[in-house]
Design a protein around this motif. Sequence first.
Motif, mmCIF file in Angstrom:
data_model
loop_
_atom_site.group_PDB
_atom_site.id
_atom_site.type_symbol
_atom_site.label_atom_id
_atom_site.label_comp_id
_atom_site.label_asym_id
_atom_site.label_seq_id
_atom_site.Cartn_x
_atom_site.Cartn_y
_atom_site.Cartn_z
ATOM 1 N N VAL A 26 0.850 -1.199 0.000
ATOM 2 C CA VAL A 26 0.000 0.000 0.000
ATOM 3 C C VAL A 26 0.880 1.240 0.000
ATOM 4 N N GLU A 27 1.877 1.265 0.869
ATOM 5 C CA GLU A 27 2.756 2.432 0.968
ATOM 6 C C GLU A 27 3.554 2.640 -0.320
ATOM 7 N N PHE A 28 3.976 1.562 -0.945
ATOM 8 C CA PHE A 28 4.725 1.649 -2.197
ATOM 9 C C PHE A 28 3.839 2.236 -3.297
ATOM 10 N N ILE A 29 2.595 1.786 -3.378
ATOM 11 C CA ILE A 29 1.647 2.305 -4.365
ATOM 12 C C ILE A 29 1.441 3.799 -4.169
ATOM 13 N N VAL A 30 1.208 4.201 -2.933
ATOM 14 C CA VAL A 30 0.969 5.618 -2.643
ATOM 15 C C VAL A 30 2.187 6.452 -3.020
ATOM 16 N N GLN A 31 3.366 5.997 -2.651
ATOM 17 C CA GLN A 31 4.573 6.754 -2.974
ATOM 18 C C GLN A 31 4.790 6.849 -4.478
ATOM 19 N N TYR A 32 4.512 5.778 -5.198
ATOM 20 C CA TYR A 32 4.629 5.809 -6.653
ATOM 21 C C TYR A 32 3.658 6.845 -7.238
ATOM 22 N N TYR A 41 -0.904 16.951 -10.111
ATOM 23 C CA TYR A 41 -1.838 16.988 -8.982
ATOM 24 C C TYR A 41 -1.067 17.311 -7.698
ATOM 25 N N PRO A 42 -0.742 18.583 -7.490
ATOM 26 C CA PRO A 42 0.088 18.957 -6.333
ATOM 27 C C PRO A 42 -0.554 18.639 -4.979
ATOM 28 N N GLN A 43 -1.858 18.397 -4.958
ATOM 29 C CA GLN A 43 -2.509 18.040 -3.697
ATOM 30 C C GLN A 43 -1.982 16.712 -3.148
ATOM 31 N N LEU A 44 -1.346 15.931 -3.997
ATOM 32 C CA LEU A 44 -0.731 14.686 -3.528
ATOM 33 C C LEU A 44 0.477 14.939 -2.633
ATOM 34 N N ALA A 57 -5.909 10.368 -4.519
ATOM 35 C CA ALA A 57 -5.555 9.764 -5.807
ATOM 36 C C ALA A 57 -6.808 9.321 -6.561
ATOM 37 N N ALA A 58 -7.779 8.792 -5.844
ATOM 38 C CA ALA A 58 -9.038 8.388 -6.484
ATOM 39 C C ALA A 58 -9.802 9.617 -6.972
ATOM 40 N N ASP A 59 -9.832 10.674 -6.171
ATOM 41 C CA ASP A 59 -10.511 11.905 -6.573
ATOM 42 C C ASP A 59 -9.871 12.519 -7.821
ATOM 43 N N CYS A 60 -8.585 12.316 -7.976
ATOM 44 C CA CYS A 60 -7.868 12.823 -9.156
ATOM 45 C C CYS A 60 -8.042 11.907 -10.366
ATOM 46 N N GLY A 61 -8.674 10.764 -10.164
ATOM 47 C CA GLY A 61 -8.880 9.825 -11.257
ATOM 48 C C GLY A 61 -7.682 8.938 -11.551
ATOM 49 N N LEU A 62 -6.733 8.883 -10.622
ATOM 50 C CA LEU A 62 -5.525 8.078 -10.830
ATOM 51 C C LEU A 62 -5.755 6.603 -10.535
ATOM 52 N N ILE A 63 -6.698 6.315 -9.647
ATOM 53 C CA ILE A 63 -7.061 4.944 -9.297
ATOM 54 C C ILE A 63 -8.578 4.895 -9.149
ATOM 55 N N GLY A 64 -9.113 3.708 -9.273
ATOM 56 C CA GLY A 64 -10.555 3.545 -9.128
ATOM 57 C C GLY A 64 -11.016 3.804 -7.703
ATOM 58 N N LYS A 65 -12.173 4.417 -7.582
ATOM 59 C CA LYS A 65 -12.697 4.759 -6.253
ATOM 60 C C LYS A 65 -12.986 3.523 -5.410
ATOM 61 N N THR A 66 -13.490 2.469 -6.043
ATOM 62 C CA THR A 66 -13.804 1.257 -5.280
ATOM 63 C C THR A 66 -12.543 0.608 -4.743
ATOM 64 N N LEU A 67 -11.521 0.465 -5.589
ATOM 65 C CA LEU A 67 -10.263 -0.126 -5.112
ATOM 66 C C LEU A 67 -9.582 0.773 -4.086
#
Length: 121
Positions: A26-32, A41-44, A57-67
Amino acid sequence: MREKMFPTHPPVDSNVKYARGGVVDVEFIVQYLILAHARKYPQLLDNYGNIALLNIAADCGLIGKTLAKQSRTAYRFYRQQQHNTKLRDAEKTEVTDELLAHYGNVRKLWREVFGEEAKLG
């Protein structure tokens, strides 16, 4: 990079930190996501923590909201398991169907972020 950890921290299901689909993943995904997309998306870059960053990240459309939601739930569950394990002075977490389902959800997010060819387990 993740595989370089395996010799010293093997990915076993009874260790929620290092299991495939566990805390480190999870942490690796977030950091990537931060490194790859913060320019757009500077809010990251705000240091809200992994749970909030998955939501951003989901709000930015980078990953699916459900996942993203499933992975946030998994991360909370992992943290609780880590605390419970320490309180019991145990070395391992009990491997349950619930734990395995959380691992599976994070693995799905891994594949969504890195593609099918990126092996996690």
